[in-house]
Design a protein around this motif. Structure first.
Motif, PDB file in Angstrom:
ATOM      1  N   MET A   1      -7.135   1.163  -3.072  1.00 39.31           N
ATOM      2  CA  MET A   1      -7.154   0.990  -1.617  1.00 39.31           C
ATOM      3  C   MET A   1      -8.246  -0.005  -1.193  1.00 39.31           C
ATOM      4  SD  MET A   1      -4.679   2.754  -0.452  1.00 39.31           S
ATOM      5  CE  MET A   1      -3.790   2.438  -1.981  1.00 39.31           C
TER       6      MET A   1
ATOM      7  N   SER B   1      -2.863   8.713   3.212  1.00 39.79           N
ATOM      8  CA  SER B   1      -2.663   8.812   1.758  1.00 39.79           C
ATOM      9  C   SER B   1      -3.445   9.982   1.172  1.00 39.79           C
ATOM     10  CB  SER B   1      -3.080   7.506   1.077  1.00 39.79           C
ATOM     11  OG  SER B   1      -4.485   7.330   1.112  1.00 39.79           O
TER      12      SER B   1
ATOM     13  N   VAL C   1      -1.930  13.281  -0.816  1.00 38.97           N
ATOM     14  CA  VAL C   1      -2.438  13.826  -2.075  1.00 38.97           C
ATOM     15  C   VAL C   1      -2.670  15.327  -1.944  1.00 38.97           C
ATOM     16  CG1 VAL C   1      -4.409  13.825  -3.652  1.00 38.97           C
ATOM     17  CG2 VAL C   1      -3.454  11.665  -2.871  1.00 38.97           C
TER      18      VAL C   1
ATOM     19  N   ALA D   1       1.535   9.637  -5.504  1.00 31.96           N
ATOM     20  CA  ALA D   1       1.905  10.983  -5.034  1.00 31.96           C
ATOM     21  C   ALA D   1       2.978  11.600  -5.927  1.00 31.96           C
ATOM     22  CB  ALA D   1       2.395  10.918  -3.592  1.00 31.96           C
TER      23      ALA D   1
ATOM     24  N   THR E   1       2.409   1.909  -3.378  1.00 31.08           N
ATOM     25  CA  THR E   1       1.395   2.378  -4.328  1.00 31.08           C
ATOM     26  C   THR E   1       1.062   3.852  -4.105  1.00 31.08           C
ATOM     27  OG1 THR E   1       0.431   0.162  -4.371  1.00 31.08           O
ATOM     28  CG2 THR E   1      -0.924   1.964  -5.224  1.00 31.08           C
ATOM     29  N   ILE E   2       0.889   4.193  -2.830  1.00 25.55           N
ATOM     30  CA  ILE E   2       0.570   5.590  -2.489  1.00 25.55           C
ATOM     31  C   ILE E   2       1.718   6.515  -2.901  1.00 25.55           C
ATOM     32  CG2 ILE E   2       0.210   7.185  -0.571  1.00 25.55           C
ATOM     33  CD1 ILE E   2      -1.270   4.830   0.835  1.00 25.55           C
TER      34      ILE E   2
ATOM     35  N   MET F   1       0.834  -1.212   0.000  1.00 24.78           N
ATOM     36  CA  MET F   1       0.000   0.000   0.000  1.00 24.78           C
ATOM     37  C   MET F   1       0.858   1.247   0.000  1.00 24.78           C
ATOM     38  SD  MET F   1      -3.163  -0.803   2.589  1.00 24.78           S
ATOM     39  CE  MET F   1      -3.847   0.832   2.328  1.00 24.78           C
TER      40      MET F   1
ATOM     41  N   MET G   1      -6.898   5.999  -6.874  1.00 25.40           N
ATOM     42  CA  MET G   1      -6.464   5.609  -5.539  1.00 25.40           C
ATOM     43  C   MET G   1      -7.548   4.856  -4.767  1.00 25.40           C
ATOM     44  SD  MET G   1      -4.822   8.001  -2.560  1.00 25.40           S
ATOM     45  CE  MET G   1      -3.389   8.340  -3.550  1.00 25.40           C
ATOM     46  N   GLN G   2      -8.793   5.300  -4.873  1.00 31.22           N
ATOM     47  CA  GLN G   2      -9.866   4.692  -4.085  1.00 31.22           C
ATOM     48  C   GLN G   2     -10.073   3.207  -4.396  1.00 31.22           C
ATOM     49  OE1 GLN G   2     -13.605   6.724  -4.355  1.00 31.22           O
ATOM     50  NE2 GLN G   2     -14.642   5.364  -2.939  1.00 31.22           N
TER      51      GLN G   2
ATOM     52  N   ILE H   1      -5.091   4.937   4.623  1.00 34.71           N
ATOM     53  CA  ILE H   1      -5.840   5.625   3.558  1.00 34.71           C
ATOM     54  C   ILE H   1      -6.004   7.109   3.901  1.00 34.71           C
ATOM     55  CG2 ILE H   1      -8.106   5.807   2.449  1.00 34.71           C
ATOM     56  CD1 ILE H   1      -8.287   2.761   2.629  1.00 34.71           C
TER      57      ILE H   1
END
Length: 574
Positions: free
Chosen positions: A243, A290, A294, A174, A169-170, A166, A239-240, A287
């Motif tokens: 996640m 994250s 953003v 970003a 990925t974040i 995670m 992103m949603q 999340i």
């Protein structure tokens, strides 16, 4: 961004209160799964109804406490963020007020508006979310990991695999978003500039029938911003589901492996349910963080722009111990003054020498670009001179405070600028506590009383922004009245009679004689009829004084002046 946090110092106590209530909320959230585990293991499985009711009541109390802490945390964080942005907006505005004209030109009006509004709003939004998420989420994440370990250390291996995935990925998302947010703020500036120019120049646009051209120009700037915003939103939208995918995979893995451990008798059902909730809390906190990551790039880009305003030191500053200039009244001396605009290779003014005193009218005339407006802009110290000295009442203006210097001057700019409000408020801009009698008196001198009296509400009539409901001549006369009401030592009229007809011009100059007889008057004009009765006329050409004298003397001695006069007056009038 961190540099702006120094302005949070006045809100230390409420900030600590936010920490406390959010810590309480996190602790309550972390305690609920444990209570639920006890209800399942010791109440439901054993069939103990009394235990279920008792611990169910504890869960309600803890949930209520969590809700109260959440409401208080949201309220306090919003209050702090709004107050912080209010203070920051004030500091940016006050700083901008200290800028010299050169700094305004460097920043740009549209950019300053964006920095004072949109950029500060971005920082405010981050502050609200940050105090909620950046405090609450880490506590929830760390606490969740500790509680998950206490329930079953073996199942935490699932989190050890999922959580780094995670995070990577974040970080990748970003990295894509950060430069786009910086570009967006620049494009907001461009859009603001286009809109501002169109609103201000609507008359010119319509006069030249350029509506379609300007519409296309707006569409280009607008589409440019939209295309960048769409790229950003596409990345954020991705992103949603990513996640949610990680959360669902984690849930399936926990239930799968926990089921095996329950079947082997190594784990209770209640502990599995609690572990699953702790895993969701941990992932939800990630999340939340994250989402902050953003938002941070855009707020960071805005913070950099705000700091540029706050860190830019004005070129024109008051000296440590300013001198007063009250021994004389209204004396102005230019001593070998030379001035270069910033970045210019050639001087705008060179070797300027003259003096003016009270009871004397000094007129400045010359062709377009001769340096007339530049010269008078140096007197209130809108720009600092490059060489030489300007003295008011015997004291160099560089050694006086700007406030003290400008209090001695009644300035009427070339472009008559009025503010939204009433006619009286615009005139009283020159003297806040001016009485109604004073307002009427200066209006009569400025030849403004006639048209003001014909308005429906007279001196209480509304003036629209920029004075768009008044003619050019009316705006000029109100600007003159605004300067007269101050009763200053020095009057500066920068081509302030250009929109007046000859009769009004003559009446105004005649009325001014009695009002300004004890003050120094400097008039910049293009009309020979406006300057010919002056006590001394300064003829400027290409930034240099070509001649100084009275009208009839200059006709004989100055070729430049004679050319100007001959272009406006007939032989008989000359």
């Amino acid at each position: 961004m961190i540099k702006l946090f120094r302005f949070l110092k006045p809100y230390t106590v409420p900030f600590i209160a936010v920490l406390i209530v959010l810590f309480g909320q996190a602790m309550a959230e972390l305690y609920l799964p444990t209570l639920m585990s006890d209800v399942v293991n010791d109440g439901m499985i054993k069939g103990d109804s009394a235990y279920i009711w008792r611990y169910g009541g504890y869960m309600l109390i803890v949930a209520l406490g969590s809700s109260v802490c959440a409401i208080l945390g949201s309220f306090l964080s919003a209050r702090i963020a709004v107050a912080f942005s209010r203070d920051l907006r004030e500091k940016v505005f006050v700083k901008a007020e200290q800028y010299a004209l050169h700094e305004f030109d460097t920043m740009g009006t549209s950019s300053m508006i964006t920095r004072t509004t949109n950029d500060i709003t971005q920082v405010q939004t981050l502050m609200v979310m940050g105090m909620r998420f950046m405090i609450y989420a880490p506590i929830l994440c760390i606490g969740g990991i500790i509680m998950a370990l206490s329930k079953d250390a073996h199942l935490t291996l699932i989190l050890a695999i999922i959580l780094p995935l995670m995070a990577v990925t974040i970080a990748a998302l970003a990295k894509l978003v950060v430069p786009l947010f910086k570009i967006m703020q620049t494009k907001v500036d461009t859009l603001n500039r286009v809109v501002r120019e169109n609103l201000i120049g609507i008359r010119v646009i319509r006069a030249f029938d350029k509506q379609e051209v300007e519409k296309q120009r707006f569409d280009n700037a607008n589409q440019d911003l939209v295309s960048t915003a769409i790229k950003v939103n596409r990345i954020m939208a991705a992103m949603q589901p990513v996640m949610i995918f990680f959360m669902n995979i984690t849930s399936v893995a926990i239930i799968w492996f926990a089921g095996i451990r329950i079947a082997d008798g190594n784990m209770a059902i209640g502990d599995m349910m609690a572990f699953l909730q702790y895993a969701m809390q941990i992932m939800f906190s990630i999340i939340m963080v994250s989402i902050m990551f953003v938002m941070i790039p855009r707020a960071q880009a805005s913070a950099v722009r705000i700091n540029e305003v706050l860190d830019l030191e004005p070129e024109i500053k008051d000296v440590a111990n300013p001198k007063t200039a009250d021994d004389k009244r209204g004396y102005i001396e230019f001593d070998n003054v030379t001035f270069y605009y910033p970045g210019a290779e050639e001087p705008a003014l060179s070797g300027i020498n003259f003096s003016a005193g009270p009871g004397q009218v000094t007129a400045i005339i010359g062709g377009t670009g001769a340096g007339k407006s530049t010269l008078i802009n140096l007197i209130p110290r809108f720009y600092d001179i490059t060489e030489g000295s300007i003295r008011v009442n015997g004291v160099s203006i560089a050694e006086m405070s700007q406030f003290d210097l400008r209090q001695k001057i009644g300035f009427v700019p070339q472009s008559a600028i009025l503010f939204s409000g009433t006619v009286r408020e615009n005139i009283c801009f020159g003297k806040k506590d001016a009485s109604m009698d004073e307002v009427i008196h200066v209006s009569k001198i400025a030849q403004a009383d006639d048209f003001i009296s014909k308005m429906a509400d007279g001196y209480d009539a509304e003036v629209s922004q920029g004075g768009t409901n008044l003619s050019g001549g009316q705006k000029q006369r109100l600007s003159i009245a605004r300067a007269l009401v101050r009763k200053p030592e020095i009057y500066i009229f920068d081509d302030s009679f250009s929109a007046l007809d000859y009769k009004t011009d003559a009446n105004l100059r005649h009325a001014l004689k009695g009002e300004t007889q004890n003050a120094t008057v400097i008039i910049v004009a293009q009309r020979v009829s406006t300057v010919k009765d002056a006590d001394q006329i300064i003829v400027l050409d290409q930034g240099e004084i070509k001649a100084i004298g009275k009208h009839y003397d200059l006709l004989k001695s100055s070729t430049v002046y004679k050319e100007i006069v001959s272009s406006q007056l007939s032989e008989e009038e000359m």
